[in-house]
Design an enzyme around this catalytic site. Structure first.
Site, mmCIF file in Angstrom:
data_model
loop_
_atom_site.group_PDB
_atom_site.id
_atom_site.type_symbol
_atom_site.label_atom_id
_atom_site.label_comp_id
_atom_site.label_asym_id
_atom_site.label_seq_id
_atom_site.Cartn_x
_atom_site.Cartn_y
_atom_site.Cartn_z
ATOM 1 N N SER A 1 -3.156 0.707 0.491
ATOM 2 C CA SER A 1 -2.806 1.691 1.514
ATOM 3 C C SER A 1 -3.665 2.933 1.363
ATOM 4 O O SER A 1 -4.081 3.291 0.251
ATOM 5 C CB SER A 1 -1.333 2.075 1.333
ATOM 6 O OG SER A 1 -1.051 3.280 1.999
ATOM 7 N N TYR B 1 5.898 4.512 -3.873
ATOM 8 C CA TYR B 1 5.200 3.526 -3.037
ATOM 9 C C TYR B 1 3.700 3.558 -3.314
ATOM 10 O O TYR B 1 3.063 2.532 -3.557
ATOM 11 C CB TYR B 1 5.499 3.838 -1.563
ATOM 12 C CG TYR B 1 4.659 3.062 -0.579
ATOM 13 C CD1 TYR B 1 4.949 1.742 -0.289
ATOM 14 C CD2 TYR B 1 3.573 3.658 0.068
ATOM 15 C CE1 TYR B 1 4.179 1.027 0.616
ATOM 16 C CE2 TYR B 1 2.797 2.956 0.969
ATOM 17 C CZ TYR B 1 3.116 1.640 1.241
ATOM 18 O OH TYR B 1 2.345 0.936 2.141
ATOM 19 N N LYS C 1 0.804 0.748 -5.160
ATOM 20 C CA LYS C 1 -0.500 0.371 -4.602
ATOM 21 C C LYS C 1 -1.611 0.659 -5.608
ATOM 22 O O LYS C 1 -2.496 -0.162 -5.835
ATOM 23 C CB LYS C 1 -0.767 1.124 -3.292
ATOM 24 C CG LYS C 1 0.240 0.857 -2.188
ATOM 25 C CD LYS C 1 0.224 -0.587 -1.756
ATOM 26 C CE LYS C 1 1.100 -0.861 -0.556
ATOM 27 N NZ LYS C 1 1.259 -2.297 -0.283
#
Ligand code: UDP
Length: 283
Positions: free
Chosen positions: A67, A91, A95
């Site tokens: 991302s 989050y 990644k």
């Protein structure tokens, strides 16, 4: 149409034999194998043994969905794949960690072929309006929220931050049509068959920055709906401006986003108006 079977570990001892029997039995086989205890040659030989049915076998390694969040608040834009990466939330850290694990894997064994795709902001829906985004609960992202306001599920969009150093003071992102993003994966998979691939990172974005207010205006135009706004303070952890440098993906993956924000909003509204309460309501 033959059935297509996903075989994990399909290059191994039992897997390769099973894949061959599947092919001979008229199935298509999709093999995913990390080759840690098996050989790609087994795949080649199974193809040969299956003769004309060998073309029904496809073999994959790894494409990881990362991302643009790993760029954090970039010092400048557009973000190139070489920029330093960081995480500001759980989050983003998943990644970052998985990207790093992939790089470590490649460092320790250069037979791996790994492509890390850094998604920018996927929006829109399939042009049929039959599949689209249907988040559970309170949507955190801009466009699912806008879509819920447009269908009357929420009274207004809260705009997080109006004092950024952008043209209209709101945050700028690189919105990309979800179908373009999906096509980027196909290009990445094709690239994996290229002998020169090691562990590569590619941005999947359009290279264009759009502010929150510009996005809302485009959606209002596409839907004919007025989106009431509540201006609020910045959301913690949000960057000011993030958009992609897309040259590398264009050059090496032969991939480029085709759709602009008008098409993204058109398709988002088509999905939202046909499925105002998402999938569950149509059960
Ligand atoms: N945003 C907003 N209201 C919302 C959700 C998002 O104003 O209810 C803004 C947010 O501050 C950012 C942009 O819309 O500038 C995109 O946010 P999103 O969460 O969709 O993506 P991300 O920030 O992860 O890139």
């Amino acid at each position: 149409m033959p059935s297509r079977i996903l075989v994990t570990g399909g290059a191994g001892y039992i897997g390769s034999h099973t894949v061959l029997q599947l092919l001979l039995g008229g199935y298509e086989a999709v093999v995913v194998d990390n080759l840690d205890n098996s050989s790609e040659i087994a795949i080649k030989r199974v193809k040969e043994l299956a003769s004309e049915r060998g073309s029904n076998l496809t073999f994959h390694k790894l494409v990881f969905s990362s991302s643009a969040t790993v760029y954090g608040w970039p010092k400048e834009v557009p973000c190139t794949e070489e920029f330093p990466i960081s995480a500001t939330n759980p989050y983003g850290r998943t990644k970052l960690f998985i990207e790093e694990i992939c790089r470590d894997i490649y460092q320790s064994d250069s037979t791996w072929k790994i492509i890390l795709l850094r998604y920018f902001n996927p929006v829109g829906a399939h042009p049929t309006g039959y599949i689209g985004e249907d988040p559970r609960g309170f949507p955190n992202n801009l466009m699912p929220f806008v879509q819920q306001v447009a269908v009357g599920r929420r009274p207004a969009l809260t705009v997080f931050g109006t004092d950024y150093g952008t043209n209209d003071g709101t945050g700028v992102r690189d919105y990309i049509h979800v179908v373009d993003l999906a096509d980027g994966h196909i290009s990445a998979l094709n690239k994996l068959s290229d002998a020169s691939v090691g562990c590569e990172v590619y941005n999947l974005g359009t290279g264009k920055g759009t502010s929150v207010l510009e996005m809302v205006a485009a959606f209002e135009k596409a839907s004919g709906k007025k989106i009431p706004l509540v201006m609020a303070g910045r959301r913690p952890g949000d960057a000011e401006v993030v958009y992609a440098e897309t040259d590398k993906a264009e050059r090496e993956l032969n991939w480029k986003a085709k759709f602009g924000i008008d098409e993204m909003c058109r398709d988002q509204w088509n999905w939202a108006s046909k499925n105002p309460y998402g999938y569950e309501a149509s059960k």
